[in-house]
Design an enzyme around this catalytic site. Structure first.
Site, PDB file in Angstrom:
ATOM      1  N   ASP A   1     -13.594 -16.525  18.991  1.00 45.45           N
ATOM      2  CA  ASP A   1     -14.386 -17.608  19.560  1.00 45.45           C
ATOM      3  C   ASP A   1     -13.544 -18.875  19.412  1.00 45.45           C
ATOM      4  OD1 ASP A   1     -16.279 -19.345  20.470  1.00 45.45           O
ATOM      5  OD2 ASP A   1     -17.799 -18.864  18.980  1.00 45.45           O
TER       6      ASP A   1
ATOM      7  N   ASP B   1     -17.382 -14.886  12.291  1.00 42.13           N
ATOM      8  CA  ASP B   1     -17.973 -15.422  11.067  1.00 42.13           C
ATOM      9  C   ASP B   1     -19.488 -15.473  11.105  1.00 42.13           C
ATOM     10  OD1 ASP B   1     -18.412 -17.406  12.897  1.00 42.13           O
ATOM     11  OD2 ASP B   1     -17.362 -18.989  11.805  1.00 42.13           O
TER      12      ASP B   1
ATOM     13  N   ASP C   1     -21.603 -10.894  14.309  1.00 45.40           N
ATOM     14  CA  ASP C   1     -20.212 -10.472  14.495  1.00 45.40           C
ATOM     15  C   ASP C   1     -19.842  -9.210  13.722  1.00 45.40           C
ATOM     16  OD1 ASP C   1     -19.410 -12.461  16.269  1.00 45.40           O
ATOM     17  OD2 ASP C   1     -18.991 -13.886  14.668  1.00 45.40           O
TER      18      ASP C   1
ATOM     19  N   ASN D   1      22.238  14.564   1.818  1.00 36.89           N
ATOM     20  CA  ASN D   1      22.664  15.197   0.572  1.00 36.89           C
ATOM     21  C   ASN D   1      22.014  16.562   0.384  1.00 36.89           C
ATOM     22  OD1 ASN D   1      24.294  13.060  -0.119  1.00 36.89           O
ATOM     23  ND2 ASN D   1      22.793  12.094  -1.480  1.00 36.89           N
TER      24      ASN D   1
ATOM     25  N   ASN E   1      18.192  12.452  -7.412  1.00 34.47           N
ATOM     26  CA  ASN E   1      16.979  11.948  -6.754  1.00 34.47           C
ATOM     27  C   ASN E   1      16.412  10.747  -7.501  1.00 34.47           C
ATOM     28  OD1 ASN E   1      15.030  12.260  -4.665  1.00 34.47           O
ATOM     29  ND2 ASN E   1      13.593  13.056  -6.174  1.00 34.47           N
TER      30      ASN E   1
ATOM     31  N   ASP F   1      16.279   6.732  -6.229  1.00 36.90           N
ATOM     32  CA  ASP F   1      14.939   6.152  -6.054  1.00 36.90           C
ATOM     33  C   ASP F   1      14.824   4.756  -6.657  1.00 36.90           C
ATOM     34  OD1 ASP F   1      13.719   8.105  -4.581  1.00 36.90           O
ATOM     35  OD2 ASP F   1      12.862   9.171  -6.305  1.00 36.90           O
TER      36      ASP F   1
END
Length: 848
Positions: A334, A596, A600, A664, A689, A693
């Site tokens: 609006d 609002d 709505d 890999n 691994n 990470d």
């Protein structure tokens, strides 16, 4: 003891009982509960929520890190290995898994705590009497026996019995399907009274439209009527496009993983390698390929993004909506408060001839002063325009505003006169009038002046004024309550002209949205003429306008075609907002909606991103995914940029996990075909691994290229698949080059081979992170300090690891100095190749 058992159970008989008896049954008083008693009941009955789920414990959060079936199978196999004699290796495998899980746990725990603190900023609160005093508490802390004070716009916090009321009307559409406001009043009802007819009761899931009330809460949470329905429906939030993409991506990796596990294990058995070692190796590869950190990375990224957005006055209630905010390409809003100043003022009150009229203003002032609905800017503007004495006027009744009638009526007594005053949308008021009062007090037939009146109304609208009508009707007595039938045969008294000027920066704001790839569409209740006038002032050139009346006459398919091309939806009714949003979504757009108001909430639920503001009514804030702490589109623009950064960093992790890691693991699978030993021990696979990470867990703090946030982005699984194949193959090529150097140049033994490849894998995978994190040349895009620091730390740690006391436990040995020269050469070639491939890839493969 009553002969009817239900009367002894207030949770079932509350609408049948006498008010005082009900209060005694609930062990409460008209002054409310004490704070201590309320806390005691909260501990006994739990929070006032429709979901009985509690916050995950720390143990649950930790176990979530290792609940992946492959990880569990690997732990079980390691335990079996321990009892078969491989004690040190199996313990090391379990320790590495626990360290990896611990990293994810502490990051995700911090993320969850941060989000909880943010949600506290936009909690919906309700007014209650505690210790005999009025106070506000969060809705989820309401307990049976609480005395609650309600007014327009409030959510009803539980199933309640009415104790006091004044012109109290509620919206019960969510419970009964009744779209018109339902009046509530005190009284005792019979046992067979249906829910829709319980005038003395208010229900959770409904909201107050107008008036005020004092109620006692009887049932909360899942014990309410609405809670019983929700338990049956058990509806979950629909997946966002990003969530769907992540799920599909996870399935893809799982399929590849299972295939590799089967193939690798079969080959190693065929080549007569140890069965248990081969099985553990296969599972370790599976763990390396499985995106086990992805849920934690997503949570960390989203919570970090939510924290950053909070600093920009954007509070995220549903974390997954951040990605949708970044993908949003249409924003519906609006104009009031977002594009205009939101400070509505009354310009003039005129009679039907266009002359200023004190009588018209006086009637409007009385109407605005006595209305008890949700506080709105129109009535505020009337009350602030001037003051009129009201001592001789008494309010008798009120017929509250609803979106079907589009008007509000007040019945007053002034002396011996009974008069109703009706104020509302101009067309509706005119349609209810049979006569018009002129400047001289004489009455004319509405039919005689209708055409000139409408022409004047249209002219005012074209000039940008919002025009309401004001009318009245006199009664001879004998009326104490207004009905809709009384809103007929009215006398037209005049017009009210309101102004709400555009914000000075509105045009610049819309241009910024356009530059971000977001098209703004205005959905307003104002008539098309007013909407067009305002839209031209804020930068819409030749806007395409679709009216609510035109929408009513359209089929669904026609609306889908028209909605995407329309700039302004004018004279729209509340239920049409949903239809507009659905049509835009069907045409392939990611749609945001700012709302609002009381009406709505359905549209906020329907939108991909429901956005409200801190000053909105309770029902709007509750329905929204995101709440703005400032009623300004600039706040939202900042939020969009931050949302896109969050989305970008989540994608970076996926790119990283599918480039070096995939390469890999694929290399490990292939190497087992020609090596007569396992290329890496299971514990070494897991260590690789874990180390790769560590930098990826800092990705939430990484810098994002401006080019990525310039346009909306979506989760593109096909793009990720191609990225995985291209960069996975490149990674694998340099792995095989490393194999060649180790076997044919350095003539490495088994332990040296494993050590050399582990070092090369971790170093190259860590450095490649700095390349794949951006579509630009890596030297043109600065990484975040934590990502860069973590990457350098991992590289240093990996290089020195073979000469530390830990080396023996991990099966590593010192490497010759010449290896590090070859390592440097391989990593440089790998980086150059990745840069060339990246340039070609982003040039030829579209990511939309």
């Amino acid at each position: 003891m009553s002969q009817n058992p239900e009367l002894d159970d207030p949770s079932k008989s509350y609408y049948q009982s006498d008010e005082n008896a009900l209060l005694r049954q609930l062990t409460t008083t008209p002054g409310g509960l004490s704070s201590d008693e309320a806390k005691k009941r909260l501990d006994e009955m739990g929070y006032n929520k429709l979901s009985s789920s509690r916050k995950a414990s720390e143990w649950q959060l930790f176990l979530n890190q290792i609940k992946n079936p492959i990880t569990i199978l690997l732990i079980a196999s390691s335990i079996l290995s321990f009892f078969l004699g491989e004690k040190s290796d199996s313990l090391i495998i379990v320790v590495i898994i626990l360290i990896s899980a611990g990293l994810g746990f502490f990051q995700e725990k911090g993320a969850a705590n941060a989000v909880s603190k943010l949600l506290e900023m936009v909690r919906v609160e309700t007014k209650v009497l505690r210790d005999g005093k009025e106070t506000s508490v969060p809705v989820e802390e309401i307990v049976p026996g609480d005395i609650v004070l309600l007014s327009a716009g409030n959510m009803v916090p539980g199933d309640c019995r009415l104790l006091e009321s004044k012109d109290l009307f509620t919206n019960e559409a969510t419970l009964t399907g009744e779209t018109f406001p339902v009046e509530k009043m005190r009284g005792v009802l019979t046992a067979d009274t249906r829910i829709a007819e319980r005038k003395n009761s208010l229900f959770m899931g409904t909201n107050v439209v107008s008036g005020t009330g004092k109620v006692v809460v009887v049932n909360t949470g899942t014990h309410t009527e609405f809670g019983a329905i929700s338990q049956h429906l058990r509806r979950t939030q629909p997946e966002t496009e990003f969530e769907k993409g992540i799920r599909r991506f996870g399935y893809l990796l799982m399929e590849i993983t299972l295939l590799l596990v089967f193939v690798i294990f079969s080959i190693n058995i065929f080549l007569h390698k140890p069965v248990l070692d081969s099985f553990l190796f296969s599972l370790a590869i599976a763990v390396g390929l499985t995106p086990q950190l992805l849920p934690a990375i997503i949570s960390i990224n989203l919570s970090k993004g939510a924290s950053n957005m909070a600093k920009l006055k954007v509070i995220v209630k549903r974390l997954s909506s951040i990605e949708n905010l970044g993908s949003m390409d249409i924003l519906c809003s609006d104009k009031t408060g977002t594009l205009t100043e939101g400070k509505v003022s009354l310009y003039k009150a005129l009679d039907f001839g266009g002359n200023e009229s004190e009588d018209a203003f006086r009637l409007a002032y009385i109407n605005a002063s006595f209305e008890t609905g949700f506080n709105n800017p129109i009535d505020d503007a009337i009350r602030n325009h001037a003051k009129i004495p009201m001592e001789s006027i008494k309010k008798i009744d009120e017929l509250p505003y609803d979106f079907g009638r589009k008007c509000l009526s007040i019945l007053i007594a002034e002396g011996n006169n009974l008069i109703s005053i009706t104020k509302g949308a101009f067309e509706q008021i005119v349609s209810k009038c049979s006569e018009v009062q002129g400047e001289d007090g004489n009455l004319s037939s509405m039919e005689d002046v209708r055409a000139s009146l409408i022409e004047r109304y249209q002219q005012y609208s074209q000039d940008g004024y919002r025009v309401l009508g004001i009318a009245s009707r006199s009664f001879n007595g004998g009326i104490e309550k207004l009905t809709k039938a009384d809103e007929s045969g009215l006398i037209f008294q005049g017009m009210l002209l309101f102004v709400d000027p555009p914000k000075r920066d509105a045009k610049a704001t819309i241009d910024q949205l356009r530059d971000l790839g977001i098209r703004l569409k205005i959905i307003t209740g104002d008539n098309p003429l007013v909407a067009e006038h305002i839209s031209r002032q804020i930068g819409f050139n030749n806007p395409r306008i679709l009216s609510g009346n035109q929408i009513r006459q359209m089929g669904t398919e026609a609306l889908v075609l028209q909605a995407a091309q329309t700039d302004i939806f004018a004279a729209v009714e509340p239920n049409q907002k949903e239809s507009i949003l659905i049509a835009l979504k069907k045409s392939g757009h990611v749609v945001g909606f700012i709302g609002d108001g009381i009406n709505d909430a359905p549209a906020l639920h329907t939108a991909d991103v429901g956005i409200s503001v801190s000053g909105a009514v309770d029902v709007a804030k509750e329905a929204a995914d995101i709440v703005l702490l400032g009623n300004d589109l600039q706040v939202l623009i900042n939020g969009v940029r931050e949302g896109r950064k969050t989305f970008a960093n989540t994608l970076k992790y996926i790119f990283m996990a599918t480039s070096a890691n995939f390469g890999n693991m694929f290399s490990m699978a292939g190497s087992s075909l020609f090596l007569n030993f396992l290329p890496l021990l299971p514990k070494q696979v897991l260590l690789t691994n874990l180390l790769t990470d560590i930098p990826e867990m800092t990705i939430a703090t990484d810098e994002v290229d401006p080019s990525f946030t310039a346009q909306p982005r979506r989760m593109n699984t096909d793009f990720i698949k191609r990225f995985m194949v291209v960069f996975g193959i490149i990674s694998s090529v340099f792995d095989y080059l490393t194999f060649g150097v180790l076997l044919f140049v350095l003539h490495a033994g088994v332990a040296e081979f494993r050590t050399g490849w582990l070092v090369e894998s971790v170093v190259s995978a860590s450095l490649i992170v700095l390349i794949v994190r951006t579509s630009l040349p890596f030297f043109q895009s600065r990484p975040g300090k934590y990502l860069l620091g973590a990457t350098l730390f991992v590289i240093f740690f990996t290089i020195v690891l073979p000469v530390t006391p830990l080396a023996h436990l991990l099966g590593l040995v010192p490497l010759p100095i010449s290896f590090y020269g070859w390592l440097g050469m391989i990593v440089i070639l790998y980086g150059i190749s990745a840069e060339i491939a990246k340039r070609y890839f982003y040039k030829n493969v579209k990511n939309r």
